[in-house]
Design a protein around this motif. Structure first.
Motif: not given
Length: 528
Positions: A294-305
């Motif tokens: 969940v941390a990887e997915q959310m970070a990918d969205y918030l940082v790179a879309g």
């Protein structure tokens, strides 16, 4: 710098990943709804487990929120429609606890086979009842899988290692994929008749609710043992108790119940019954896995879309979205139509585009068709995970583009191929470039909007039929909103089809009354 709130207890590695990806993170757990409302406005992301309730009031206060990430599969604690209305992406981690849940099912199977809980209780009471607990071997027994997706396939792999014979009922499992897995695809009735053990690995939908009903339990092999680590509601609990009491079912082990927490159940205290408190995902490894994911997915969205495992939005660029949205709506409706009408024994699906549709990015359109097609069997399928689920089951998915003149300026056709080699096809277009409209149904020309509650009827074309069906529905208090009719031949006397929009669900007894009308061949309630 994006800012995320972790509001439920989660493995520390989640916070480490956020910070390593350039995301500020606060870990504040145990807040009430009012306390969460007071602070949520400052966060771009919210990472949760099952304790935090992301209700409409919380979302209304979340003025900066962009994503909610659930460490786990269930999102019952998130108001997804309200999140969608706010433009908040909702993600989960559907595969982080697959091995753990599969292993729990295997553990319960062993416990049933050797009566381990009863033997433990008896031995610790000083009884030493060695002759009382006569178990059975798993070797050479038939294991019936109801659902052969991610978790079911892991259970199958483990069972084959135990030298069991594995048969599976899953409408979207192709014969080729079954061979690859080393199992046999069968119809539900055959599985019930052959299986020594049955384990369920399917979501709870209208089609799977009480799939082990009193009727189906009666069809099961005498002495069968049943395991459910999937969803409460897949088994009729009262019927299961009756089958245990009669001895028709030799044993049952449930990790999930219709009502949870299960403080009272008709099954409690029943001999040869084992229960655990929804422990399928409860291992330290699974908790770490879902926290990391969940941390990887959310970070990918918030940082790179990047969008992964989203439940309410497809993978789509900002430039493509305005053109593709109406086509995706049409695609999902067509997939949903054919999925509801022909949900069993699907081997492949072909998505054809003509005219303006053939010039667009087909991936979101294909994903939308698959999401509609498979939604009858999964409550978590969406345009992001549908292609994965189709591939997992060995479904043959093909795209065909036609560069030719046609009757419509744009056309989308969805054709399913069944295991017997036959094909069924539906087609639709866009009116005014934005309104999805059905134009062909299984070879019958018919224009209809696919929306809300509908009734599909196949009948022999004969005078007076429309009046009879109208009277039958009217006498039952079912109001017809729209009426769409088509017939296969140009003259009277052939096969005809009706699509009726109605103002609410049609009760089961009314469906039977329609089915019993003279000339009716098939009746199906639909929902869009």
């Amino acid at each position: 710098m994006p800012k995320v709130l972790i509001s439920d207890k989660m493995d520390p590695k989640a916070a480490e990943i956020f910070r390593a990806r350039g995301v500020e993170v606060d870990e504040i757990t145990g807040k009430t709804k009012e306390e969460l409302i007071a602070i949520i406005g400052q966060y771009d992301g919210l990472a949760i487990r099952s304790a935090t309730k992301v209700v409409k009031e919380v979302l209304d206060a979340a003025t900066n929120l962009k994503v909610v990430g659930r460490a786990g599969i269930g999102v019952d604690n998130v108001d997804i429609p309200a999140a969608s209305a706010k433009g908040v992406v909702v993600m989960n981690t559907p595969f982080g606890n697959s091995i753990t849940t599969a292993e729990h099912a295997i553990a319960l199977m062993f416990a049933l086979a050797r009566q381990l809980p009863e033997a433990d209780t008896s031995t610790q009471a000083g009884k030493w009842e060695k002759n009382r607990f006569m178990g059975v071997e798993l070797t050479n027994k038939v294991l019936g899988l109801i659902g052969a997706g991610n978790i079911g396939s892991i259970v199958a792999d483990r069972a084959l290692g135990l030298k069991m014979k594995v048969v599976a009922y899953d409408p979207f499992l192709t014969p080729e994929r079954a061979v690859e897995m080393g199992i046999e695809k069968v119809a539900l009735d055959e599985l019930l008749a052959r299986a020594d053990f049955i384990t369920l690995h399917t979501p709870l939908t209208d089609q799977t609710r009480n799939i082990l009903s009193a009727e189906n339990l009666a069809k099961a092999k005498k002495g069968v043992r049943i395991i459910n680590c999937a969803r409460g509601g897949l088994i009729d609990e009262a019927a299961l108790k009756a089958a245990l009491d009669s001895g028709h079912v030799a044993g049952a082990a449930l990790d999930v119940f219709v009502e949870e927490p299960a403080k009272a159940s008709p099954l409690f205290g029943t001999p040869n019954f084992i229960s655990t408190p929804h422990l399928g995902a409860s291992t330290s490894e699974a908790q770490v896995n879902v926290a990391i994911q969940v941390a990887e997915q959310m970070a990918d969205y918030l940082v790179a879309g990047g969008i992964t495992n989203a439940l309410n939005v497809p993978s789509l660029s900002a430039e493509e979205a305005p053109k593709l949205r109406p086509y995706m709506a049409l695609a999902e409706k067509l997939g949903g139509l054919v999925g509801q009408l022909e949900s069993d024994h699907i081997r492949g699906v072909s998505i054809e585009t003509e005219g303006a549709a053939a010039e667009l990015n087909a991936k979101p359109i294909i994903a939308a068709v698959l999401a509609g097609l498979m939604r009858v069997y999964s409550d978590t399928v969406n345009m992001v995970n549908a292609p994965f689920l189709a591939k997992e089951r060995g479904l043959d998915v093909r795209e065909v583009r036609h560069d030719r003149e046609a009757d419509y300026h744009t056309l989308l056709r969805v054709t399913i191929k069944l295991e017997d080699g036959s094909e069924r096809s539906v087609a639709g277009t866009l009116f005014s470039n934005s309104e999805p409209r059905l134009v062909e149904l299984f070879g019958i020309k018919m224009e209809a909007d696919l929306d809300g509650e509908m009734l599909y009827v196949v009948n022999q074309d004969a005078p007076g039929f429309i009046g009879r069906i109208g009277s039958t529905l009217g006498e039952a208090g079912v109001n017809i909103a729209t009426f769409h009719l088509g017939r296969r031949s140009h003259g009277p006397g052939g096969e005809a089809a009706l699509l009726l929009s109605v103002d609410g669900p049609v009760p089961e007894p009314v469906l039977w009354n329609v089915c019993n009308l003279p000339g009716v061949n098939k009746v199906k309630a639909l929902k869009f």
